[in-house]
Design an enzyme around this catalytic site. Structure first.
Site, PDB file in Angstrom:
ATOM      1  N   MET A 180       0.780  -1.200   0.000  1.00 55.39           N
ATOM      2  CA  MET A 180       0.000   0.000   0.000  1.00 55.39           C
ATOM      3  C   MET A 180       0.820   1.263   0.000  1.00 55.39           C
ATOM      4  SD  MET A 180      -0.381   0.479   3.960  1.00 55.39           S
ATOM      5  CE  MET A 180       0.604  -0.873   4.144  1.00 55.39           C
ATOM      6  N   PRO A 181       2.042   1.297   0.521  1.00 56.29           N
ATOM      7  CA  PRO A 181       2.766   2.565   0.470  1.00 56.29           C
ATOM      8  C   PRO A 181       3.196   2.925  -0.946  1.00 56.29           C
ATOM      9  CG  PRO A 181       3.658   1.151   2.190  1.00 56.29           C
ATOM     10  CD  PRO A 181       2.738   0.319   1.347  1.00 56.29           C
ATOM     11  N   LEU A 182       3.121   4.210  -1.231  1.00 56.94           N
ATOM     12  CA  LEU A 182       3.670   4.767  -2.451  1.00 56.94           C
ATOM     13  C   LEU A 182       4.845   5.632  -2.026  1.00 56.94           C
ATOM     14  CD1 LEU A 182       3.712   5.513  -5.459  1.00 56.94           C
ATOM     15  CD2 LEU A 182       2.006   7.286  -4.930  1.00 56.94           C
TER      16      LEU A 182
END
Length: 126
Positions: free
Chosen positions: A1-3
């Site tokens: 989920m992290p960008l």
């Protein structure tokens, strides 16, 4: 989920830039327990006029090797987890590619889970 968005001055090798992505990903896996293969990193290089920063803010001596890392992730992590992430990123990037810890600037942006679409026009976490 992290960008993850990495900004740095022009002129670093592909190996150098990949080492930054590797280190940030590893730190997120360890401190935030993100899933395997949840790796989305964008590296942007900038000229001197496009990459402006204070060399002394908060009494931290930054050099032209400064790397600004912005991580957009789901909200809900504790302050302890965030501190662990910041420390681990600085530690890993000092090992490889050899950044000074003073030159590792990290900003965490927290968003609600429903604010993501990983493809197919679907909000996978909603």
């Amino acid at each position: 989920m992290p960008l993850v968005r990495v900004s740095l001055r022009k002129g670093k090798s592909d190996e150098y830039k990949k080492a930054i992505g590797d280190g940030v990903y590893r730190a997120m896996r360890e401190a935030f327990n993100i899933p395997e293969e949840d790796r989305f990193v964008v590296v942007s290089e900038h000229s001197e006029s496009e990459f402006q920063f204070s060399t002394t803010y908060l009494d931290i001596a930054r050099s032209d090797d400064l790397v600004i890392i912005q991580i957009t992730a789901n909200s809900g992590r504790t302050v302890e987890q965030k501190k662990a992430l910041f420390a681990r990123i600085a530690e890993l990037l000092s090992e490889k590619p050899g950044l000074r810890k003073e030159d590792v600037f990290v900003n965490l942006v927290e968003v609600a889970k429903e604010n993501w679409s990983f493809g197919n026009g679907v909000a996978q976490y909603a």
